[in-house]
Design an enzyme around this catalytic site. Structure first.
Site, PDB file in Angstrom:
ATOM      1  N   TYR A 199     -35.914  11.203 -22.528  1.00 45.78           N
ATOM      2  CA  TYR A 199     -36.301  11.873 -24.033  1.00 45.78           C
ATOM      3  C   TYR A 199     -36.449  13.493 -23.939  1.00 45.78           C
ATOM      4  CZ  TYR A 199     -39.314  12.371 -28.070  1.00 45.78           C
ATOM      5  OH  TYR A 199     -40.013  12.951 -29.314  1.00 45.78           O
ATOM      6  N   THR A 246     -47.214   8.166 -35.421  1.00 44.81           N
ATOM      7  CA  THR A 246     -46.012   7.394 -36.019  1.00 44.81           C
ATOM      8  C   THR A 246     -45.924   6.148 -34.955  1.00 44.81           C
ATOM      9  OG1 THR A 246     -44.300   8.475 -34.817  1.00 44.81           O
ATOM     10  CG2 THR A 246     -45.196   9.637 -36.849  1.00 44.81           C
ATOM     11  N   LYS A 287     -34.334  16.442 -25.775  1.00 44.38           N
ATOM     12  CA  LYS A 287     -35.076  17.452 -26.445  1.00 44.38           C
ATOM     13  C   LYS A 287     -35.010  18.724 -25.947  1.00 44.38           C
ATOM     14  CE  LYS A 287     -36.674  14.164 -29.317  1.00 44.38           C
ATOM     15  NZ  LYS A 287     -36.162  14.185 -30.626  1.00 44.38           N
ATOM     16  N   ASN A 338     -33.795  14.177 -37.993  1.00 44.21           N
ATOM     17  CA  ASN A 338     -35.064  13.728 -37.364  1.00 44.21           C
ATOM     18  C   ASN A 338     -34.927  12.681 -36.409  1.00 44.21           C
ATOM     19  OD1 ASN A 338     -38.144  13.034 -37.928  1.00 44.21           O
ATOM     20  ND2 ASN A 338     -37.329  11.219 -38.632  1.00 44.21           N
ATOM     21  N   VAL A 381     -26.831   7.560 -36.364  1.00 42.75           N
ATOM     22  CA  VAL A 381     -26.583   8.962 -36.253  1.00 42.75           C
ATOM     23  C   VAL A 381     -25.677   9.132 -35.162  1.00 42.75           C
ATOM     24  CG1 VAL A 381     -28.687   9.906 -37.119  1.00 42.75           C
ATOM     25  CG2 VAL A 381     -28.647   9.326 -34.710  1.00 42.75           C
ATOM     26  N   ASP A 391     -30.808   6.221 -42.643  1.00 42.17           N
ATOM     27  CA  ASP A 391     -31.382   5.326 -41.441  1.00 42.17           C
ATOM     28  C   ASP A 391     -30.758   4.184 -41.335  1.00 42.17           C
ATOM     29  OD1 ASP A 391     -33.613   3.890 -39.698  1.00 42.17           O
ATOM     30  OD2 ASP A 391     -34.890   5.702 -40.789  1.00 42.17           O
TER      31      ASP A 391
END
Length: 275
Positions: free
Chosen positions: A152, A187, A156, A87, A61, A37
């Site tokens: 987004y 989350t 995806k 993730n 990442v 992370d």
């Protein structure tokens, strides 16, 4: 006997939320987990709690050099890497025609490029280890559309495509590649009120005389109420539920599955109810 005994799995975005639950579950199931992370303090705190079968590495990442360093750290700690959970991801809300190019590219760099670089960096190590698994985190918006999350959703959709291509190219190397496609999960991404005010660029909720804590609780309740109406199962999903799907796709229970997107959304995409 755990379902991941003897495995070494690198999980990105693992300092909190969905990634944290995946790291916790994978350790419980016998894996050695590399918690990756950019949230260093939270990541280090988590691995101290998880014990010697977890190690933290700083990983942006979107940076190829960070991936190389993370892989080397994993091999130094545990001798191999034979699993990857891509993730890490970010979400920005904006009308498509109002989205600045910089914002769009920021989402692409983390969500889409991050998955590409992860596969590129880790797949050779998984092959060298004798085979294993890659689980990419897409979204239910990766198999449909959703207004105001154009960047987004585009990334995806791209992840679902990358998953299929990687599954085809890597099958002969003993690597299975699948994607989880969560709907609304409780989350910080779906519910920013869960964040500490200091940890979010949105800042604390405002407009309540009761103060930030009450405003945060009210915002969280509003999000939960929204999904009670939208989702057939009547609630928002839990991060540990997605973690169990990632576990299934990372262990021998799914040994004949590759190249597939798995929607986990409480029935949201099943259709529209007239009642």
């Amino acid at each position: 006997m755990g379902k991941l005994d003897g495995r070494v799995v690198l999980v990105t975005g693992a300092a909190r939320g969905q990634g944290e639950q995946e790291a916790r579950l994978f350790v419980e199931e016998g894996a050695e987990v590399v918690v990756a992370d950019v949230l260093d303090e939270q990541g280090e705190t988590l691995v101290k709690e998880l014990g010697p079968r977890a190690r933290y590495v700083h990983l942006d990442v979107s940076r190829e050099g960070d991936w190389a360093a993370a892989v080397e750290a994993a091999k130094e700690a545990y001798g191999k890497v034979d699993g990857l959970v891509n993730n890490a991801g970010i979400l920005r809300f904006n009308a498509l025609v109002d989205t600045p190019l910089d914002e769009f590219m920021q989402v692409v760099q983390v969500n889409q490029v991050g998955v590409f670089l992860g596969i590129k960096a880790v797949a050779p190590e998984i092959e060298a280890a004798g085979g294993g698994t890659v689980v990419n985190t897409a979204s239910y918006t990766g198999v449909t559309g959703m207004a105001y999350v154009g960047a987004y959703s585009a990334t995806k959709h791209a992840i679902v495509g990358l998953t299929r291509v990687a599954a085809l190219e890597l099958a002969a190397k003993g690597i299975r590649v699948n994607a989880v496609c969560p709907g609304a999960i409780d989350t910080a991404m779906s519910n920013p009120a869960l964040l500490d005010p200091a940890a979010t660029d949105a800042g604390p909720a405002t407009g309540s005389a009761a103060g930030p804590a009450s405003a945060s609780e009210a915002a969280s309740d509003a999000v939960a109420g929204l999904y009670r109406k939208l989702v057939p199962l009547g609630r928002i999903g839990r991060a540990e539920e997605v973690a169990r799907l990632a576990l299934f796709l990372s262990c021998e229970d799914s040994s004949y599955i590759t190249g597939q997107p798995f929607v986990i959304d409480g029935g949201w995409l099943a259709g529209v109810s007239a009642m």
